[in-house]
Design a protein around this motif. Structure first.
Motif, PDB file in Angstrom:
ATOM      1  N   ASP A   1      -0.336  -3.050  -6.138  1.00 40.00           N
ATOM      2  CA  ASP A   1       0.807  -4.604  -5.819  1.00 40.00           C
ATOM      3  C   ASP A   1       0.835  -4.475  -7.096  1.00 40.00           C
ATOM      4  OD1 ASP A   1       1.574  -6.764  -4.244  1.00 40.00           O
ATOM      5  OD2 ASP A   1       0.153  -6.683  -3.052  1.00 40.00           O
ATOM      6  N   ILE A   2       2.346  -4.987  -7.019  1.00 36.11           N
ATOM      7  CA  ILE A   2       2.620  -5.637  -8.323  1.00 36.11           C
ATOM      8  C   ILE A   2       3.073  -6.641  -8.119  1.00 36.11           C
ATOM      9  CG2 ILE A   2       5.248  -5.204  -9.554  1.00 36.11           C
ATOM     10  CD1 ILE A   2       3.647  -2.865 -10.107  1.00 36.11           C
ATOM     11  N   LYS A   3       3.324  -7.394  -6.761  1.00 36.56           N
ATOM     12  CA  LYS A   3       3.540  -8.703  -6.259  1.00 36.56           C
ATOM     13  C   LYS A   3       2.479  -9.623  -7.653  1.00 36.56           C
ATOM     14  CE  LYS A   3       4.423 -11.560  -2.821  1.00 36.56           C
ATOM     15  NZ  LYS A   3       4.689 -12.082  -1.771  1.00 36.56           N
ATOM     16  N   TYR A   4       1.006  -8.690  -7.077  1.00 37.35           N
ATOM     17  CA  TYR A   4       0.198  -9.302  -7.548  1.00 37.35           C
ATOM     18  C   TYR A   4      -0.446  -9.092  -8.883  1.00 37.35           C
ATOM     19  CZ  TYR A   4      -0.069 -11.972  -2.759  1.00 37.35           C
ATOM     20  OH  TYR A   4       0.135 -12.624  -1.899  1.00 37.35           O
ATOM     21  N   ARG A   5       0.161  -8.428  -9.626  1.00 34.42           N
ATOM     22  CA  ARG A   5      -0.597  -8.144 -11.006  1.00 34.42           C
ATOM     23  C   ARG A   5      -1.417  -6.837 -10.942  1.00 34.42           C
ATOM     24  NH1 ARG A   5       1.581 -11.678 -15.011  1.00 34.42           N
ATOM     25  NH2 ARG A   5       0.958  -9.014 -16.041  1.00 34.42           N
ATOM     26  N   ASP A   6      -1.041  -6.386 -10.278  1.00 33.98           N
ATOM     27  CA  ASP A   6      -2.209  -5.368 -10.061  1.00 33.98           C
ATOM     28  C   ASP A   6      -1.955  -4.030 -11.401  1.00 33.98           C
ATOM     29  OD1 ASP A   6      -4.206  -6.184  -8.712  1.00 33.98           O
ATOM     30  OD2 ASP A   6      -3.114  -4.677  -6.409  1.00 33.98           O
ATOM     31  N   ALA A   7      -0.157  -4.116 -11.565  1.00 33.39           N
ATOM     32  CA  ALA A   7       0.535  -3.459 -12.702  1.00 33.39           C
ATOM     33  C   ALA A   7       1.472  -3.749 -13.196  1.00 33.39           C
ATOM     34  CB  ALA A   7       0.809  -1.805 -12.035  1.00 33.39           C
ATOM     35  N   ASP A   8       2.504  -3.885 -14.357  1.00 32.01           N
ATOM     36  CA  ASP A   8       3.728  -4.382 -14.383  1.00 32.01           C
ATOM     37  C   ASP A   8       4.564  -3.815 -13.834  1.00 32.01           C
ATOM     38  OD1 ASP A   8       2.304  -6.605 -16.221  1.00 32.01           O
ATOM     39  OD2 ASP A   8       1.323  -5.081 -17.454  1.00 32.01           O
ATOM     40  N   ILE A   9       4.784  -2.675 -14.703  1.00 38.10           N
ATOM     41  CA  ILE A   9       5.224  -0.968 -13.471  1.00 38.10           C
ATOM     42  C   ILE A   9       4.934   0.242 -12.586  1.00 38.10           C
ATOM     43  CG2 ILE A   9       7.375   0.698 -14.829  1.00 38.10           C
ATOM     44  CD1 ILE A   9       7.124  -1.089 -17.221  1.00 38.10           C
ATOM     45  N   ALA A  10       5.654   0.193 -11.696  1.00 34.80           N
ATOM     46  CA  ALA A  10       5.002   1.492 -10.891  1.00 34.80           C
ATOM     47  C   ALA A  10       5.947   2.892 -10.603  1.00 34.80           C
ATOM     48  CB  ALA A  10       4.728   0.607  -9.417  1.00 34.80           C
ATOM     49  N   ILE A  11       5.508   3.566 -11.130  1.00 37.34           N
ATOM     50  CA  ILE A  11       5.973   4.986 -10.465  1.00 37.34           C
ATOM     51  C   ILE A  11       5.937   5.817  -9.288  1.00 37.34           C
ATOM     52  CG2 ILE A  11       7.182   7.217 -11.030  1.00 37.34           C
ATOM     53  CD1 ILE A  11       6.196   6.661 -14.148  1.00 37.34           C
ATOM     54  N   ARG A  12       7.206   5.244  -8.099  1.00 36.48           N
ATOM     55  CA  ARG A  12       6.563   5.186  -6.957  1.00 36.48           C
ATOM     56  C   ARG A  12       7.360   6.468  -6.221  1.00 36.48           C
ATOM     57  NH1 ARG A  12       6.288  -0.821  -4.086  1.00 36.48           N
ATOM     58  NH2 ARG A  12       3.915  -1.812  -5.344  1.00 36.48           N
ATOM     59  N   HIS A  13       7.054   6.993  -5.251  1.00 39.82           N
ATOM     60  CA  HIS A  13       8.177   8.075  -4.434  1.00 39.82           C
ATOM     61  C   HIS A  13       8.414   7.411  -3.006  1.00 39.82           C
ATOM     62  CE1 HIS A  13       6.784  10.762  -7.391  1.00 39.82           C
ATOM     63  NE2 HIS A  13       5.177   9.988  -7.106  1.00 39.82           N
ATOM     64  N   VAL A  14       8.183   5.881  -3.093  1.00 38.07           N
ATOM     65  CA  VAL A  14       8.453   4.807  -1.494  1.00 38.07           C
ATOM     66  C   VAL A  14      10.075   4.115  -2.328  1.00 38.07           C
ATOM     67  CG1 VAL A  14       6.419   5.715   0.470  1.00 38.07           C
ATOM     68  CG2 VAL A  14       6.367   3.573  -1.358  1.00 38.07           C
ATOM     69  N   PRO A  15      10.696   3.673  -1.707  1.00 34.15           N
ATOM     70  CA  PRO A  15      11.870   2.535  -1.800  1.00 34.15           C
ATOM     71  C   PRO A  15      10.996   1.355  -1.174  1.00 34.15           C
ATOM     72  CG  PRO A  15      12.553   3.103  -0.132  1.00 34.15           C
ATOM     73  CD  PRO A  15      11.398   4.285  -0.656  1.00 34.15           C
ATOM     74  N   THR A  16      10.826   0.217  -2.337  1.00 38.02           N
ATOM     75  CA  THR A  16      10.672  -1.104  -2.224  1.00 38.02           C
ATOM     76  C   THR A  16      11.071  -1.632  -1.129  1.00 38.02           C
ATOM     77  OG1 THR A  16       9.036  -3.176  -3.478  1.00 38.02           O
ATOM     78  CG2 THR A  16      10.703  -2.263  -4.134  1.00 38.02           C
ATOM     79  N   THR A  17      10.484  -3.061  -0.105  1.00 36.10           N
ATOM     80  CA  THR A  17      12.076  -3.395   0.640  1.00 36.10           C
ATOM     81  C   THR A  17      11.316  -5.260   0.278  1.00 36.10           C
ATOM     82  OG1 THR A  17       9.986  -3.480   2.194  1.00 36.10           O
ATOM     83  CG2 THR A  17      11.437  -1.870   2.080  1.00 36.10           C
ATOM     84  N   GLU A  18       9.884  -5.793  -1.271  1.00 35.02           N
ATOM     85  CA  GLU A  18       9.657  -6.343  -1.427  1.00 35.02           C
ATOM     86  C   GLU A  18      10.809  -7.606  -2.144  1.00 35.02           C
ATOM     87  OE1 GLU A  18       5.353  -7.018  -2.196  1.00 35.02           O
ATOM     88  OE2 GLU A  18       5.638  -4.799  -2.111  1.00 35.02           O
ATOM     89  N   PRO A  19      10.452  -8.663  -1.528  1.00 35.84           N
ATOM     90  CA  PRO A  19      12.096  -9.281  -2.467  1.00 35.84           C
ATOM     91  C   PRO A  19      11.378  -9.605  -4.171  1.00 35.84           C
ATOM     92  CG  PRO A  19      11.367 -10.756  -0.781  1.00 35.84           C
ATOM     93  CD  PRO A  19      10.751  -9.388  -0.307  1.00 35.84           C
ATOM     94  N   ASP A  20      10.315  -9.629  -4.433  1.00 34.01           N
ATOM     95  CA  ASP A  20      10.090 -10.231  -5.244  1.00 34.01           C
ATOM     96  C   ASP A  20      10.588  -8.729  -6.914  1.00 34.01           C
ATOM     97  OD1 ASP A  20      10.475 -12.984  -4.218  1.00 34.01           O
ATOM     98  OD2 ASP A  20       8.064 -12.418  -4.167  1.00 34.01           O
ATOM     99  N   LEU A  21      10.615  -7.881  -5.546  1.00 38.29           N
ATOM    100  CA  LEU A  21      10.188  -6.530  -6.581  1.00 38.29           C
ATOM    101  C   LEU A  21      11.825  -6.442  -7.208  1.00 38.29           C
ATOM    102  CD1 LEU A  21       7.313  -5.162  -5.375  1.00 38.29           C
ATOM    103  CD2 LEU A  21       7.473  -6.332  -7.252  1.00 38.29           C
ATOM    104  N   ILE A  22      12.134  -5.643  -7.739  1.00 39.31           N
ATOM    105  CA  ILE A  22      13.205  -4.673  -8.270  1.00 39.31           C
ATOM    106  C   ILE A  22      13.056  -3.189  -8.738  1.00 39.31           C
ATOM    107  CG2 ILE A  22      14.631  -6.412  -9.306  1.00 39.31           C
ATOM    108  CD1 ILE A  22      14.099  -5.223 -12.327  1.00 39.31           C
ATOM    109  N   ALA A  23      13.411  -2.632  -7.669  1.00 40.53           N
ATOM    110  CA  ALA A  23      13.198  -0.972  -8.083  1.00 40.53           C
ATOM    111  C   ALA A  23      14.539  -0.222  -9.120  1.00 40.53           C
ATOM    112  CB  ALA A  23      12.691  -0.460  -6.781  1.00 40.53           C
TER     113      ALA A  23
END
Length: 266
Positions: free
Chosen positions: A106-128
């Motif tokens: 969960d980037i939103k709650y700062r589990d990490a600053d940056i993630a490499i993902r294989h699914v797009p994000t739909t959360e408005p606070d995140l950029i991909a």
């Protein structure tokens, strides 16, 4: 932080609120009903604190400090490490904390600053930023195929054992849509680590679906059925929109993008 510190902090919080938040047992801690009720408020407080921290980082002009990056373990091993090496030269004051995980952090709650993902994000606070579409195919070790024989046609894959996900249901359905009828009992080696799965296939334990970018360059590996349609998976770089403005986050994000975009098409 450490477990004893957390224990002391929980006890201090309970004393301050005069409410029991956790039930203690030899199995560990479990939220009480009061703890459950307060949890949503605490999460809101945590999110607000994270936003303050992220906004403050935007005003830091020095490219230094810790940045955490999460990705599947094979991505960390083959690509994140390369970005870290480059940053040691271009931004030596940055410390990169690598968090290998096949679970979406969960980037939103700062589990990490940056993630490499294989699914797009739909959360408005995140950029991909989409890096591209990578491919994967069925592979096995040459020695494994020497013993069992090569697949003459796509249907022959139905006689192999597979190293695969803990729950192969979704994967089986995806294969079925492509005309391959795999059975659940063929997945005799469930594995939650992509890096461990790669090594199990490489050592002849069973067959598996592996990223072409890695498997094609390994002389021990052989594609089971070259004419089969590959499995396509996207690669995204994701961070919080507030963090993207921070100099240290930008430096790591850009280094990861350079490394990932340099992976040759296969």
């Amino acid at each position: 932080t450490t477990q004893p510190t957390i224990t002391r902090q929980i006890s201090a919080l309970e004393k301050s609120l005069q409410v029991m938040l956790f039930e203690r047992s030899n199995r560990g801690l479990k939220l009480t009903s009061a703890g459950q009720h307060l949890l949503s408020h605490v999460l809101d407080m945590g999110a607000a604190a994270s936003r303050v921290s992220m906004s403050a980082q935007n005003y830091a002009t020095d490219i230094e400090g810790e940045v955490s990056v999460t990705a599947a373990d094979f991505m960390c091993t083959y690509y994140v490490i390369e970005a870290v090496k480059q940053l040691k030269v271009s931004a030596p004051k940055i410390s990169v904390r690598v968090l290998p995980s096949d679970q979406v952090q969960d980037i939103k709650y700062r589990d990490a600053d940056i993630a490499i993902r294989h699914v797009p994000t739909t959360e408005p606070d995140l950029i991909a930023k989409k890096i591209g579409d990578w491919s994967a195919n069925f592979y096995a070790a040459r020695g494994y195929l020497d013993r069992l024989g090569r697949a003459k046609q796509y249907k022959d894959l139905e006689r192999f054992e597979f190293v695969g996900p803990q729950d192969p249901t979704a994967f089986i359905e995806m294969c079925r849509a492509k005309g391959l009828d795999l059975k659940r009992e063929q997945f005799t080696y469930p594995c939650s680590s992509t890096l461990l799965a790669f090594e199990m296939v490489r050592r002849g334990v069973g067959a598996g679906v592996l990223a072409d970018a890695i498997a094609k360059n390994d002389p021990e590996m052989e594609m089971l059925w070259p004419d089969s349609p590959p499995h396509i998976f996207p690669v995204w770089l994701v961070t919080h929109q507030e963090l993207r403005k921070a100099q240290k986050i930008r430096a790591v994000f850009d280094a990861l993008e350079r490394v990932l975009r340099a992976v040759p098409d296969v």
